[in-house]
Design an enzyme around this catalytic site. Structure first.
Site, short mmCIF file in Angstrom:
data_model
loop_
_atom_site.label_atom_id
_atom_site.label_comp_id
_atom_site.label_asym_id
_atom_site.label_seq_id
_atom_site.Cartn_x
_atom_site.Cartn_y
_atom_site.Cartn_z
CG ASN A 1 4.03 -5.25 15.53
OD1 ASN A 1 3.48 -4.46 16.30
ND2 ASN A 1 5.32 -5.53 15.59
CE LYS B 1 6.94 -3.07 13.46
NZ LYS B 1 8.22 -3.12 12.81
CG HIS C 1 9.22 -6.87 17.53
ND1 HIS C 1 10.10 -5.91 17.09
CD2 HIS C 1 8.45 -7.19 16.47
CE1 HIS C 1 9.86 -5.65 15.81
NE2 HIS C 1 8.86 -6.42 15.41
CD GLU D 1 10.43 -2.42 15.45
OE1 GLU D 1 9.35 -2.23 16.04
OE2 GLU D 1 10.54 -2.48 14.21
CD GLU E 1 9.00 -9.97 13.01
OE1 GLU E 1 8.07 -9.68 12.26
OE2 GLU E 1 9.35 -9.27 13.97
N GLY F 1 11.24 -3.44 8.35
CA GLY F 1 11.05 -2.03 8.01
C GLY F 1 12.06 -1.50 7.01
CB SER G 1 10.18 -5.80 4.20
OG SER G 1 10.91 -4.82 4.91
P1 PGA Z 1 7.71 -4.68 8.83
O1 PGA Z 1 7.72 -5.09 10.38
O2 PGA Z 1 6.66 -5.52 8.17
O3 PGA Z 1 7.39 -3.23 8.81
O4 PGA Z 1 9.07 -4.99 8.31
C1 PGA Z 1 7.55 -6.41 10.79
C2 PGA Z 1 7.66 -6.51 12.27
O5 PGA Z 1 8.45 -5.75 12.85
O6 PGA Z 1 6.98 -7.30 12.92
#
Ligand code: PGA
Length: 280
Positions: A37, A39, A121, A123, A193, A199, A239
């Site tokens: 992903n 982003k 997601h 976010e 997640e 993150g 992460s």
């Molecule tokens: P990250 O993000 O690996 O940077 O923690 C994972 C995600 O948001 O899908």
């Protein structure tokens, strides 16, 4: 005569059991999936290079790789597709077409050879509070349009601290899949997640992730039956890095990873894919 008949019957039952066992194992052996992903990162001019590096460094691992770049990059990457490397979109509109400025439909994505769409997601759930009420429609639109879903769920830090994380995730699943009557394990991937791990550099411990994956599979089983539950790939995100991927991959019931930050480096990403290769 009776003994001969009994022996034949016993032989027949044994063959049936062996076949059943073999078929059950076939069902359970799912191809791991590791999805990138990106982003809102990577320029269009850099996208091909990074995607090609990812494709090359993960080839032959027996792991399905999905790269989900920003929309603007999808057309540039469609020529890279192979049976084990496909493209994902990070979002989609729930309507099929119309006056929805900035909207992107399932049909548009399909036309660009996109195979997966990420929905739910955290976010997006956080930035757009109305998102949670659109997820169900988006899932239906994706499935009806012939694409596959990578559905994200997961609890916040406060929910985790209260000990209600499983109830929380089950209620997300129940709400978002309320209109899915028939489950197709080949079309839906669930990504657990935990928000507190995205993150942040914090990762769920193997015990935490394993317990949640088991809980999600039990939810699937009670709602859609054992075969669908066992056949569905449930992946972990939050992460994930080259350095922690093997511990996660070793957990029974974790069928891959959804990778954010670490997917911006082909080297790091391929270490993660390698951890999930089958047999590892
Ligand atoms: P990250 O993000 O690996 O940077 O923690 C994972 C995600 O948001 O899908």
């Amino acid at each position: 005569m009776v003994i001969g008949w009994t022996l034949i019957e016993a032989f027949r039952v044994t063959i049936c059991l062996l076949r059943f066992n073999f078929e059950a194992k076939e069902q359970i052996m799912k191809r791991p999936i590791v999805a990138a992903n990106w982003k809102m990162n990577v320029l269009p001019s850099e996208a091909c290079h990074l995607a090609e590096q990812i494709r090359q460094s993960t080839a032959g691992l027996g792991v399905e790789i999905v790269v989900a770049p920003p929309y603007t990059h999808l057309a540039l990457l469609s020529h890279l597709r192979t049976p084990q490397f496909s493209l994902g979109a990070q979002n989609v509109h729930n309507a099929s077409s119309g006056a929805y400025t900035s909207g992107i439909s399932v049909a548009m994505l399909k036309d660009l050879q996109v195979e997966y769409v990420i929905v739910g997601h955290s976010e997006r759930r956080e930035a757009f509070p109305s998102e949670k009420d659109l997820i169900s429609d988006k899932i239906l639109a994706i499935l009806q349009g012939g694409l596959k879903v990578i559905y994200c769920c997961g609890e916040s830090r406060s929910v985790r601290e209260s000990g209600n994380e499983l109830d929380f995730v089950e209620s997300q699943l129940g709400y978002d899949f309320r209109d899915v009557q028939r489950w197709d394990p080949g079309k839906i991937v669930i990504a657990y997640e935990p928000i507190w791990a995205i993150g942040t550099g914090l990762t769920a411990s193997p015990e935490q992730a394993g317990a949640m994956h088991l809980g999600i599979r039990q939810w699937l089983r009670s709602r859609y039956g054992i075969e669908n539950a066992e056949g569905t790939r449930i992946i972990y995100g939050g992460s994930v890095k080259g350095s922690n991927a093997s511990d996660l991959a070793a957990i029974d019931g974790i069928d891959g990873a959804l990778v954010g930050g670490a997917s911006l480096s082909a080297n790091e990403f391929s270490q993660i894919a390698r951890a999930f290769r089958y047999p590892s």
